[in-house]
Design an enzyme around this catalytic site. Structure first.
Site, PDB file in Angstrom:
ATOM      1  N   LYS A   7      36.342  35.357  67.447  1.00 42.02           N
ATOM      2  CA  LYS A   7      35.023  35.151  66.824  1.00 42.02           C
ATOM      3  C   LYS A   7      35.060  35.129  65.291  1.00 42.02           C
ATOM      4  CE  LYS A   7      31.866  35.978  70.555  1.00 42.02           C
ATOM      5  NZ  LYS A   7      32.225  36.759  71.749  1.00 42.02           N
ATOM      6  N   TYR A  39      25.842  28.408  79.975  1.00 43.44           N
ATOM      7  CA  TYR A  39      24.988  29.419  80.613  1.00 43.44           C
ATOM      8  C   TYR A  39      23.580  28.911  80.903  1.00 43.44           C
ATOM      9  CZ  TYR A  39      28.628  32.337  78.471  1.00 43.44           C
ATOM     10  OH  TYR A  39      29.812  32.875  78.067  1.00 43.44           O
ATOM     11  N   ASP A  52      39.897  44.921  73.084  1.00 46.47           N
ATOM     12  CA  ASP A  52      39.339  43.579  72.884  1.00 46.47           C
ATOM     13  C   ASP A  52      38.332  43.680  71.733  1.00 46.47           C
ATOM     14  OD1 ASP A  52      37.909  41.250  72.893  1.00 46.47           O
ATOM     15  OD2 ASP A  52      37.388  41.296  75.022  1.00 46.47           O
ATOM     16  N   TYR A 106      32.479  42.802  79.158  1.00 49.28           N
ATOM     17  CA  TYR A 106      32.580  41.345  79.024  1.00 49.28           C
ATOM     18  C   TYR A 106      33.822  41.018  78.203  1.00 49.28           C
ATOM     19  CZ  TYR A 106      31.890  36.515  77.808  1.00 49.28           C
ATOM     20  OH  TYR A 106      32.100  35.165  77.657  1.00 49.28           O
TER      21      TYR A 106
END
Ligand SMILES: *Cc1c(COP(=O)(O)O)cnc(C)c1O
Length: 424
Positions: free
Chosen positions: A272, A8, A243, A141
């Site tokens: 994660k 990014y 999600d 996202y």
């Protein structure tokens, strides 16, 4: 020019100021590349919210070393192994009742891809090939791979690929936060219903980041919305996918965001914090109904198989991470962190601050313009804190092992920065 390509970041911003030497507890030890100064920084973002035990946890290290001496990796193609079997059992045990089957992959984005492919093929296996599109929430996202990008709705992340994103319907975000009233969520439900009414014949699933939209702007919404949305999905033969890559493992104050809801989603993705931030891994979990949709010979098999799926080191890390969660009662630690966030920020006001959202072990400060946060990282560094503001958001999603004092220090660093900015 930098040989290492960072995430990014535009090419002219590839220079880094801080080089991490090691980590211990909630701290990262860094060297300031310009001044050679060495310093411990209290980490406010736990490496994109995954290092929930902090760094260099001796029990986690031991578990991985033990496994390393047996075997580091072996494929699940034609073989099986204890760590993967045990982790599947454990995940079924701790996730909401009804999620009985686990497909492993190597990252959150791939876990999302797996979920989306499952939803599509579930209907293909029933002869409903036309049900191949998705609904997601605006500003969602879901990761950086192609279909995950498409069900996401964030030009900040994926603007360069916008022209290719054609297969997803973006539903209104429910308003009113966690404690929204019926009226607050009505508009969003109506919008969802309109999409379903018109398009459900072509739609496989509705995918959401349950209750907390993470990277798209830290928006919090009500479980009541999800309860109603689920009923609508069932009515229109559309699957519901959670999600939980960001929300899973305590971030929302309960073990999973799904625990706030009255139903069990058809598919759920964990990533994660799954491995306590040690090794990239993800789990896509399904109900037996979905699993059974892939029964029968011929071409009903689910066609996906990442090389590193069920990696033994990742599995033992996840098992140990979950054990630490349970043994050390992390949910009570999370609730203490959340309480401090509330005490520190509930009455904090400033002309630069548009909104403050606190939910579980997360606080996000939204300012009016991203310019305002330009100096935040350096300010925090000077205070011995690591922050990574992005866009108009300055947020904390720390490890769960913080002491009261450390939690307050993170809050105070942010408050002090905002109180003292004077850029106008
Ligand atoms: C981070 C994230 C992903 C992507 O996970 P990666 O491991 O970075 O591929 C997907 N969904 C959500 C909600 C996330 O926060």
């Amino acid at each position: 020019m930098s040989k290492l390509w960072y995430p990014y970041a535009a090419m002219e911003n590839l220079e880094r100021n801080y080089k991490v030497l090691s980590g211990h507890g909630p701290f990262i030890s860094v060297e300031n590349i310009k001044t050679s100064e060495k310093k411990d920084l209290l980490d406010g973002v736990s490496s994109w919210w995954c290092a929930v035990h902090g760094y260099n946890n001796s029990e986690m290290n031991e578990a991985i070393k033990d496994q390393l001496d047996k075997i580091a990796h072996v494929m699940l193609g034609g073989l099986t192994h204890e760590p993967a079997l045990k982790l599947a059992d454990k995940l079924v045990e701790i996730t909401p009742k009804g999620l009985n089957h686990v497909f492993f992959s190597d990252s959150g984005s791939v876990g999302v891809e797996v979920a989306l492919k499952m939803a599509i093929q579930y209907f293909v296996n029933q002869g409903k090939r036309e049900k191949s599109k998705f609904i997601s929430l605006k500003k969602a996202y879901h990761g950086d791979t192609f279909k995950a990008m498409e069900v996401g709705d964030d030009s900040d992340f994926h603007g360069a690929f916008n022209h290719m994103m054609k297969e997803t319907y973006y539903a209104e975000i429910p308003q009113g936060g966690y404690f929204a009233t019926k009226e607050d969520i009505e508009k969003a439900l109506k919008h969802l219903k309109e999409i379903l009414e018109e398009k459900s014949g072509t739609i496989a699933a509705f995918i959401v980041e349950p209750l907390l939209q993470g990277a798209g702007g830290f928006r919090v919404y009500s479980p009541k919305y999800l309860d109603e949305a689920y009923k609508l999905c069932k009515k229109y033969d559309v699957l519901m996918i959670f999600d939980e890559v960001a929300t899973g493992f305590g971030r929302t104050g309960k073990m999973f965001a799904a625990n706030h809801c009255e139903f069990c989603p058809d598919i759920m993705i964990l990533g994660k914090a799954l491995t306590g931030g040690y090794i990239g891994h993800a789990a896509t979990m399904t109900t037996t109904e979905i699993f059974e949709g892939f029964y029968g010979g011929g071409n009903k098999a689910f066609m996906h198989g990442p090389t590193f799926m069920g990696n033994p080191l990742a599995c033992v890390a996840a098992l140990k991470s979950i054990e630490l969660f349970e043994k050390n009662n992390y949910l009570s630690k999370i609730s203490k962190i959340s309480k401090i966030f509330s005490e520190e920020f509930e009455n904090f006001e400033n002309k630069y601050v548009k909104n403050i959202r606190i939910f579980g072990a997360m606080v996000a400060i939204e300012v009016y313009e991203s310019e305002i946060l330009k100096g935040a990282q350096e300010f925090a560094y000077n205070k011995g804190v690591w922050l990574r503001p992005f866009g108009k958001y300055l947020y904390l999603m720390p490890s769960y092992i913080l002491s009261e004092e450390e939690t307050k220090k993170l809050c105070n660093t942010i408050k002090e920065y905002i109180t003292n900015i004077d850029i106008y």
